[in-house]
Design a protein around this motif. Structure first.
Motif, short mmCIF file in Angstrom:
data_model
loop_
_atom_site.label_atom_id
_atom_site.label_comp_id
_atom_site.label_asym_id
_atom_site.label_seq_id
_atom_site.Cartn_x
_atom_site.Cartn_y
_atom_site.Cartn_z
N LEU A 64 0.84 -1.19 0.00
CA LEU A 64 0.00 0.00 0.00
C LEU A 64 0.88 1.24 0.00
CD1 LEU A 64 -2.60 1.70 0.44
CD2 LEU A 64 -2.33 1.26 2.89
N GLY A 65 0.63 2.14 -0.94
CA GLY A 65 1.34 3.41 -1.00
C GLY A 65 0.36 4.57 -1.02
N GLU A 66 0.65 5.63 -0.29
CA GLU A 66 -0.23 6.79 -0.26
C GLU A 66 0.61 8.05 -0.15
OE1 GLU A 66 -2.74 6.80 3.20
OE2 GLU A 66 -1.39 5.46 4.27
N ALA A 67 0.07 9.14 -0.70
CA ALA A 67 0.83 10.38 -0.71
C ALA A 67 -0.09 11.58 -0.87
CB ALA A 67 1.86 10.37 -1.86
N GLU A 68 0.31 12.71 -0.29
CA GLU A 68 -0.40 13.96 -0.48
C GLU A 68 -0.09 14.51 -1.87
OE1 GLU A 68 0.65 16.63 2.61
OE2 GLU A 68 -0.45 15.55 4.18
N LEU A 69 -1.10 15.17 -2.47
CA LEU A 69 -0.93 15.75 -3.81
C LEU A 69 -1.04 17.27 -3.80
CD1 LEU A 69 -3.03 13.25 -5.97
CD2 LEU A 69 -0.58 13.19 -5.47
N GLY A 70 -1.15 17.86 -2.62
CA GLY A 70 -1.30 19.32 -2.55
C GLY A 70 -2.73 19.72 -2.27
N GLU A 71 -3.10 20.95 -2.67
CA GLU A 71 -4.43 21.47 -2.41
C GLU A 71 -5.07 21.98 -3.70
OE1 GLU A 71 -4.88 24.27 0.68
OE2 GLU A 71 -3.77 23.11 2.17
N ALA A 104 -8.70 24.27 -4.54
CA ALA A 104 -9.90 24.96 -4.06
C ALA A 104 -10.06 24.82 -2.55
CB ALA A 104 -11.13 24.44 -4.78
N GLY A 105 -8.94 24.88 -1.82
CA GLY A 105 -8.98 24.80 -0.38
C GLY A 105 -9.12 23.40 0.19
N MET A 106 -9.10 22.38 -0.66
CA MET A 106 -9.24 21.00 -0.20
C MET A 106 -7.93 20.24 -0.39
SD MET A 106 -13.08 19.99 -1.48
CE MET A 106 -13.27 18.72 -0.22
N LYS A 107 -7.55 19.46 0.60
CA LYS A 107 -6.33 18.67 0.53
C LYS A 107 -6.58 17.42 -0.31
CE LYS A 107 -4.45 20.16 4.97
NZ LYS A 107 -3.97 19.72 6.31
N LEU A 108 -5.69 17.17 -1.27
CA LEU A 108 -5.81 16.01 -2.15
C LEU A 108 -4.85 14.91 -1.69
CD1 LEU A 108 -5.88 17.75 -5.64
CD2 LEU A 108 -7.81 17.14 -4.16
N ARG A 109 -5.32 13.66 -1.78
CA ARG A 109 -4.49 12.53 -1.38
C ARG A 109 -4.77 11.35 -2.30
NH1 ARG A 109 -1.50 12.15 3.09
NH2 ARG A 109 -0.76 10.09 3.73
N MET A 110 -3.72 10.64 -2.67
CA MET A 110 -3.83 9.48 -3.55
C MET A 110 -3.31 8.25 -2.81
SD MET A 110 -4.51 8.25 -6.66
CE MET A 110 -4.36 9.56 -7.89
N ALA A 111 -3.98 7.11 -3.01
CA ALA A 111 -3.54 5.85 -2.43
C ALA A 111 -3.71 4.74 -3.46
CB ALA A 111 -4.32 5.52 -1.16
N ALA A 112 -2.78 3.82 -3.51
CA ALA A 112 -2.84 2.67 -4.40
C ALA A 112 -2.49 1.42 -3.59
CB ALA A 112 -1.88 2.83 -5.57
N GLU A 113 -3.27 0.36 -3.77
CA GLU A 113 -3.09 -0.85 -2.98
C GLU A 113 -3.21 -2.08 -3.86
OE1 GLU A 113 -4.87 -2.88 1.13
OE2 GLU A 113 -5.83 -1.10 0.24
N GLY A 114 -2.36 -3.05 -3.61
CA GLY A 114 -2.43 -4.31 -4.35
C GLY A 114 -2.08 -5.48 -3.44
N THR A 115 -2.83 -6.58 -3.56
CA THR A 115 -2.60 -7.77 -2.74
C THR A 115 -2.73 -9.01 -3.62
OG1 THR A 115 -3.51 -6.71 -0.76
CG2 THR A 115 -3.37 -9.11 -0.75
#
Length: 293
Positions: A50-57, A59-70
């Motif tokens: 599982l990997g996740e990271a912030e992508l910045g902002e 319109a005042g909202m924090k963006l976050r991306m996550a990718a998971e594989g099993t």
């Protein structure tokens, strides 16, 4: 398919202290897991990343991306697939009161083989009333491959109560900081997923958690004759998970557990199925490693 996380949506507007005393999510993190289990003749191995990271902002909202594989490799009873995969890609945007999440996933023996093996989900939650420790939320959950009511938008209303020692998000979760080093928690995710746990943290760099519960997993097998059907696996378990923080960034969590019982079947939903086969109890071992960037 993996269920969409209504619980995560409801917790998103909470401060970190109310989310179990955990620190804010790191800018980026990678978690690797390896598990072995042998319940009632079914021998299985799970390896996940599982990997996740912030992508910045935006319109005042924090963006976050996550990718998971099993990857699941199994040996044992007839009719249980030898190889299965769980994949999930999530993009979320949130501020103090609102969270929006988009999911694209595929739990299958051949992920993303076709739209029939792919799940598209949308989750929305917003706090519309907050006074002192009390808050009310409303939201919407949509999933093309939910284990029940597939493709039907599901609106919901939730209540949240938050103090320094107690957090309740009805009807999905509760957490009580009973003592300085001991906390109790309970969580429920429709329709057959629940978890009870007690956590002991005597030192900043060490904790131990005893948990038990039930899980329901859905897999959409490629090539099945009826695209409306799926393969389901249910299990009840108990596990002990000590965690050691080797550094500020590195956390290691072994686990020792026992699957109390399990079953698997095919059907159009978790409660409309056929060919049910039961599994007995058996041991389970695991190791998780998390690194924060």
């Amino acid at each position: 398919m993996k269920k969409l996380l209504l619980l995560t949506l409801l917790l998103a507007p909470l401060p970190a202290a109310a989310q179990g005393g955990r620190p804010p999510a790191p800018a980026a993190a990678v978690t690797a897991n390896m598990n072995y289990a042998s319940p009632g003749g079914l021998i299985s191995r799970r390896a996940g990343l599982l990997g996740e990271a912030e992508l910045g902002e935006l319109a005042g909202m924090k963006l976050r991306m996550a990718a998971e594989g099993t990857h699941l490799r199994s040996m044992g009873p007839d009719h249980f697939p030898e190889e299965l995969y769980k994949t999930d890609l999530r993009l979320s945007a949130e501020d103090k009161k609102t969270r929006l999440s988009l999911n694209l996933g595929s739990n299958s023996d051949r992920p993303f083989h076709s739209p029939a093996e792919t799940d598209l989900g949308v989750n929305f939650a917003r706090t519309f009333s907050e006074k002192g420790p009390h808050a009310w939320l409303w939201g919407l959950n949509y999933s093309t491959r939910r284990t029940f009511l597939r493709g039907v938008p599901m609106p919901f209303i939730g209540y949240r109560y938050t103090t320094a020692t107690l957090t309740i998000v009805a009807p999905f979760m509760a957490r009580w900081q009973a003592f300085k080093t001991v906390s109790f928690s309970a969580a429920y995710l429709p329709v057959r997923n629940f978890r009870l746990a007690v956590n002991w943290r005597p030192l900043p760099y060490f904790s131990a958690e005893l948990e038990g519960g039930s899980v329901l997993e859905q897999f959409l097998l490629a090539g099945r004759a009826d695209k409306g059907e799926a393969f389901f696996y249910e299990a009840q378990y108990i596990a002990l998970k000590p965690s050691l923080f080797l550094s500020r960034r590195l956390q290691v969590t072994p686990s020792l557990g026992w699957q109390l019982r399990g079953l698997y079947y095919e059907g159009s939903s978790y409660d409309t199925h056929h060919g049910k086969r039961r599994l007995g109890g058996g041991p389970a071992l695991g190791l998780g490693v998390k690194y924060n960037f």
